[in-house]
Design a protein around this motif. Structure first.
Motif, PDB file in Angstrom:
ATOM      1  N   SER A  38       1.427  -5.507   6.622  1.00  0.00           N
ATOM      2  CA  SER A  38       2.347  -4.611   5.911  1.00  0.00           C
ATOM      3  C   SER A  38       3.093  -3.706   6.886  1.00  0.00           C
ATOM      4  N   ILE A  39       2.379  -3.161   7.849  1.00  0.00           N
ATOM      5  CA  ILE A  39       3.036  -2.327   8.857  1.00  0.00           C
ATOM      6  C   ILE A  39       3.986  -3.173   9.707  1.00  0.00           C
TER       7      ILE A  39
ATOM      8  N   CYS B  94       0.827  -1.213   0.000  1.00  0.00           N
ATOM      9  CA  CYS B  94       0.000   0.000   0.000  1.00  0.00           C
ATOM     10  C   CYS B  94       0.865   1.270   0.000  1.00  0.00           C
TER      11      CYS B  94
ATOM     12  N   LEU C 115       0.652   3.875   1.724  1.00  0.00           N
ATOM     13  CA  LEU C 115       0.985   4.452   3.018  1.00  0.00           C
ATOM     14  C   LEU C 115       2.325   3.899   3.508  1.00  0.00           C
ATOM     15  N   VAL C 116       2.469   2.606   3.426  1.00  0.00           N
ATOM     16  CA  VAL C 116       3.700   1.964   3.888  1.00  0.00           C
ATOM     17  C   VAL C 116       4.881   2.369   2.994  1.00  0.00           C
TER      18      VAL C 116
ATOM     19  N   PHE D  54      -4.193  -2.357  -2.229  1.00  0.00           N
ATOM     20  CA  PHE D  54      -3.325  -3.326  -1.547  1.00  0.00           C
ATOM     21  C   PHE D  54      -3.503  -3.344  -0.030  1.00  0.00           C
ATOM     22  N   CYS D  55      -4.605  -2.801   0.445  1.00  0.00           N
ATOM     23  CA  CYS D  55      -4.843  -2.849   1.891  1.00  0.00           C
ATOM     24  C   CYS D  55      -5.673  -4.076   2.219  1.00  0.00           C
ATOM     25  N   ASP D  56      -5.037  -5.098   2.770  1.00  0.00           N
ATOM     26  CA  ASP D  56      -5.740  -6.356   3.045  1.00  0.00           C
ATOM     27  C   ASP D  56      -6.876  -6.228   4.062  1.00  0.00           C
ATOM     28  N   PRO D  57      -6.612  -5.689   5.246  1.00  0.00           N
ATOM     29  CA  PRO D  57      -7.687  -5.724   6.252  1.00  0.00           C
ATOM     30  C   PRO D  57      -8.978  -5.058   5.766  1.00  0.00           C
TER      31      PRO D  57
ATOM     32  N   CYS E  62      -1.465  -4.178  10.728  1.00  0.00           N
ATOM     33  CA  CYS E  62      -1.614  -5.103   9.598  1.00  0.00           C
ATOM     34  C   CYS E  62      -0.283  -5.770   9.262  1.00  0.00           C
TER      35      CYS E  62
ATOM     36  N   LEU F 262      -7.124   2.547   0.179  1.00  0.00           N
ATOM     37  CA  LEU F 262      -5.833   2.492  -0.494  1.00  0.00           C
ATOM     38  C   LEU F 262      -5.707   1.109  -1.106  1.00  0.00           C
TER      39      LEU F 262
ATOM     40  N   ASN G 160      -9.297   3.498   5.266  1.00  0.00           N
ATOM     41  CA  ASN G 160      -8.068   3.501   6.048  1.00  0.00           C
ATOM     42  C   ASN G 160      -7.668   4.947   6.345  1.00  0.00           C
TER      43      ASN G 160
HETATM   44  S1  SF4 Z   1      -4.101  -1.035   7.267  1.00  0.00           S
HETATM   45 FE1  SF4 Z   1      -4.096  -0.988   5.036  1.00  0.00          FE
HETATM   46  S2  SF4 Z   1      -3.636   1.133   4.475  1.00  0.00           S
HETATM   47 FE2  SF4 Z   1      -3.058   0.846   6.602  1.00  0.00          FE
HETATM   48  S3  SF4 Z   1      -0.899   0.341   6.489  1.00  0.00           S
HETATM   49 FE3  SF4 Z   1      -2.027  -1.583   6.543  1.00  0.00          FE
HETATM   50  S4  SF4 Z   1      -2.305  -2.149   4.415  1.00  0.00           S
HETATM   51 FE4  SF4 Z   1      -1.705  -0.002   4.446  1.00  0.00          FE
END
Ligand code: SF4
Ligand code: SF4
Lengths: 389, 416
Positions: A99-100, A70, A72-73, A323-326, A97, A321, A236
């Motif tokens: 990704s974070i 995503c 943001l990351v 590619f944001c899985d949750p 998530c 966004l 998000n």
């Molecule tokens: S919750 Fe979604 S938008 Fe936020 S950092 Fe994770 S993947 Fe990216």
């Protein structure tokens, strides 16, 4: 409205504001997630600042992250690697998530912003053991701050922070309520700036300004007339103030939201009695849930419908966004829940940049036009003060 | 084309037995409603031993996802999920399973309906969202076994939290099954589980031999049992036989790849719908993928298990698994594997389906290049959604990579 202008200015260049704080001798701690225990950072005499990963998606993130991550990351990492976050004295990563979670590793291995902490929160927020674990994690975080910065976080300072944050959150809630009952009072873009500024500014200064702003608004700034269909934004983190304007130009207006940079961030009050860390934990435990946390399989759907009804929402725009899985996993069921409640919705998926203006305008216009005859939905004046998480 | 004698020899005789066991297992699961047994859907890295001890049949949507991929049904099912509103960017196991559950499609006519769902998030956050979806669909109890991520260590408070959840989990099972948990039985299951893991590790270890008697592609195939039947005698018996076969192959000098010249390590899940193609493509270069990080994950945390106290030690073993640790910790495991299997290169599958496995790969790649000085390559796909895979692009990359490897020659100092 000087306060509003000041907020807008801060939002225009958050880095400049953070650098001024740093120059005044306070250390600045950045975070990306609405679950960050800001009160503890504040109580330690440090300055918490929300980072938005809006560093522009420069290719530098490609060295560490694939294209299917995503914005943001990716933006967050790019901003750090290009030196845009030179004012930080530390960063804290609450677990959210996948990704974070990995960004935290990559950050720890490739950047140097002084203090670094993972706050590995529980993912399920249902059991007493999870609550106890959350309390333990926050306590550990406090100790880590103390050790790194050589200070003590006293119970009194925690209490005072809690009071400050309660005022901030209830003021924001009050402003949102006003906007909902009298949408013309602020434009969506202005509301966006107020929330954003609240994540950036010195919280003690902010607290007074928000209260003053709320008073001014209550005393009736001669209301511009609010026009357009009553919409709610769900998603998000929103880095695109232009969206509000585009919505307003397409026959809609945002009267409420469920955003990571909106109500999810400021919902809930903290108990002012008892052990302060326990109280802080309890708010995180009880507050409106993010999709990367579990409360029940249907908690978000129920909450969303309830909020939409409470605010006379005619349509929902999911602003996600890519590619944001949750969030993507929740989308089909949330859409169904809304549909069953008679509330239409649309999905706007964005990468780091908004799609061309004309395209968005057409899509939102089409959406607002199919909402059916305007009912004029007056808000039944149920008083909603001091809502609990 | 008739098989040559050498090719026949290279086939595993255990493969047939393995298919039989899996068929029996799925028949048993699919007829559970007739035998009165309960069925639990559980995540691949989930603590299954208490289920076995309670006589519940564990069913693994992820193993099923692999079947879907291998039988080329992935694209179709993923597309169905997309029509329901699920983004193409989501895990393709999850998408395929969601579509199957709604229409009893997919291999073996769909999975048996669950009586309960057990979701352990030690592999990803995806499973939590996925199991929430199934909990809404089937309206059955859901237990989330929450294993805090171990970026650098396993904190004391996390340990307490996970340990408490084992009791909560047992309480949950007692509630759903309406009977008491048998602690002695669970000890036995724990012992069998550990035994199974040890044997599986030994099977994988056989690949350290030159030439390797097996490839990672064989490991992907034989993995199904340690995933689905961990904690039973079946696994122990089967892997005992398989290990025998490995030893025979080694003693007879049977190599998995004819004229093995290069040895490679695979990272991430397999590309389920191109196993054979990938295996052949690498073999054509004399390269054998001898090991992988994925199948090793089912025995990687054995070191935390206390044989005499399985239930307690489960907390740590299930929390510190390969995907639930920091990127630098993962890199350490990879370094060890590079040395142990004496590999010449690293093939990373950048898996669009699995963000926690894939983000961080670039960093690991750099660490490997610096510390181990071996070439690395990356292949991108969605492990069961074929629409994302370009054979020609993959081929170009593999050829270029093998070119680099061959210029360097096989690892120095090794007699051949
Ligand atoms: S919750 Fe979604 S938008 Fe936020 S950092 Fe994770 S993947 Fe990216
Ligand atoms: S493939 Fe990755 S994202 Fe999908 S279920 Fe497995 S661990 Fe989770």
């Amino acid at each position: 409205m000087d306060i509003l202008n000041e907020f807008i200015e801060v939002v225009g260049d958050p880095g400049a504001y953070a650098r001024r704080i740093k120059a005044s001798g306070r250390s600045v701690i950045g975070y990306y997630c609405s679950y960050a225990p800001e009160e503890i950072i504040h109580a330690a005499g440090l300055h918490p600042v929300r980072l938005f990963g809006a560093g522009g998606d420069s290719g530098i993130a490609d060295r560490h992250l694939q294209s299917y991550c995503c914005s943001l990351v990716r933006g967050a990492l790019a901003e750090s690697l290009t030196g845009g976050l030179d004012y930080l004295d530390g960063t804290v990563f609450p677990h959210t998530c996948d990704s974070i979670q990995r960004l935290s590793d990559i950050w720890r291995l490739n950047t140097s912003h002084g203090f670094f902490a993972d706050v590995v929160l529980p993912v399920k927020l249902t059991s007493e053991s999870a609550r106890q674990y959350l309390i333990d994690v926050l306590q550990r975080f406090g100790k880590e701050l103390e050790a790194h910065f050589g200070l003590t976080v006293s119970e009194e300072s925690l209490r005072s922070s809690i009071r400050t944050y309660n005022i901030i959150r209830s003021s924001l809630d009050g402003i949102y309520e006003l906007k909902s009952s009298n949408p013309g009072i602020l434009t969506g873009g202005e509301l966006f700036s107020i929330v954003r500024a609240s994540m950036i500014m010195d919280r003690d200064v902010l607290k007074d300004k928000l209260q003053a702003l709320l008073r001014e608004l209550r005393e009736g700034v001669p209301g511009r007339e609010g026009r357009g269909r009553r919409l709610m934004l769900v998603g998000n983190a929103c880095n695109h103030p232009d969206v509000y304007d585009l919505i307003e130009r397409s026959g809609g207006q945002v009267v409420w939201d469920d955003l990571c940079t909106g109500t999810r961030w400021f919902s809930g009050t903290i108990r002012e009695e008892g052990d302060p860390v326990v109280s802080i934990a309890d708010r995180l435990f009880e507050r409106q849930v993010c999709p990367s946390k579990h409360k029940s399989p249907t908690a978000r759907g129920e909450h969303l419908v309830a909020q939409a009804r409470e605010h006379g929402v005619e349509g929902v725009i999911f602003l996600y966004l890519k590619f944001c899985d949750p969030h993507s996993f929740d989308y089909p069921y949330l859409r169904e829940y809304l549909k069953d409640a008679g509330i239409p919705s649309m999905l706007l998926e964005i990468e780091d940049r908004l799609p061309p203006e004309g395209q968005i305008l057409t899509r939102i216009e089409t959406f607002t036009q199919m909402l059916g005859p305007e009912t004029g939905v007056p808000l039944t004046g149920a008083s909603r003060t001091g809502r609990e998480g | 084309m008739p098989q040559t004698g050498a090719e026949k020899k290279r086939k595993f005789r255990s493969a047939k037995r393995m298919r039989e066991i899996m068929t029996e297992y799925y028949i048993e699961a699919k007829t559970a409603d007739q035998t009165g047994k309960k069925v639990a859907w559980i995540t691949s890295g989930g603590p299954v031993e208490p289920l076995i001890a309670m006589d519940v049949i564990p069913v693994y949507p992820e193993n099923y996802g692999a079947m879907i991929g291998a039988s080329h049904m992935g694209s179709d099912l993923c597309a169905k999920a997309e029509a329901l509103g699920y983004s193409t960017d989501l895990c393709s196991y999850a998408r395929a399973d969601i579509a199957c559950a709604l229409e009893d499609g997919g291999p073996i006519g769909g999975l048996p309906k669950p009586d309960m769902l057990v979701c352990c998030n030690n592999i990803c956050g995806t499973v939590m969202k996925w199991y929430e979806i199934q909990a809404r669909l089937f309206d059955v109890p859901l237990f989330i076994f929450d294993t805090p991520f171990c970026h650098v260590d396993f904190a004391g408070e996390a340990r307490r939290y996970v340990r408490t959840q084992i009791d909560e989990y047992i309480g949950f099972l007692e509630g759903v099954c309406g009977k008491k948990f048998d602690i002695d039985r669970s000890r036995e299951v724990g012992r069998l589980s550990l035994k199974g893991q040890r044997l599986w590790q030994e099977v994988l270890d056989a690949a350290a031999h030159r030439p390797s008697p097996m490839t990672a592609f064989d490991a992907f195939f034989f993995l199904a049992l340690i995933v689905t039947l961990r904690g039973t005698t079946k696994v122990v018996d089967f892997y005992t036989e398989l290990l025998e076969e490995m030893k025979e192959r080694v003693s007879q000098g049977i190599s998995a790849v004819e004229n093995e010249r290069y040895r490679l390590l695979w990272d991430n899940l397999p590309v389920w719908y191109r196993l054979k193609w990938l295996s052949d493509t690498f073999a054509a270069h004399g390269a054998c993928l001898v090991a992988d990080t994925y199948t090793t994950a089912w025995c990687g945390s054995m070191k935390y298990i206390d044989e005499n106290n399985f239930i307690d030690s489960m907390a740590e073993a299930y929390t510190r698994i390969y995907l639930n640790i920091g990127v630098d910790e993962m890199a350490k495991t990879i370094f060890e594997m590079i040395d142990k299997y004496e590999v010449d290169g690293l093939v990373m599958h950048s898996n669009r389906s699995c963000k926690p496995y894939s983000f961080g790969q670039y960093d690991i790649m750099r660490m490997v290049q610096e510390k181990k000085g071996i070439p690395c390559m990356m292949l991108e796909s969605h492990m069961v959604d074929e629409r994302s895979f370009s054979e020609s692009q993959a081929l170009t990359r593999i050829d270029a990579f093998m070119e680099v490897i061959s210029q360097r020659g096989p690892r120095a100092g090794i007699a051949r």
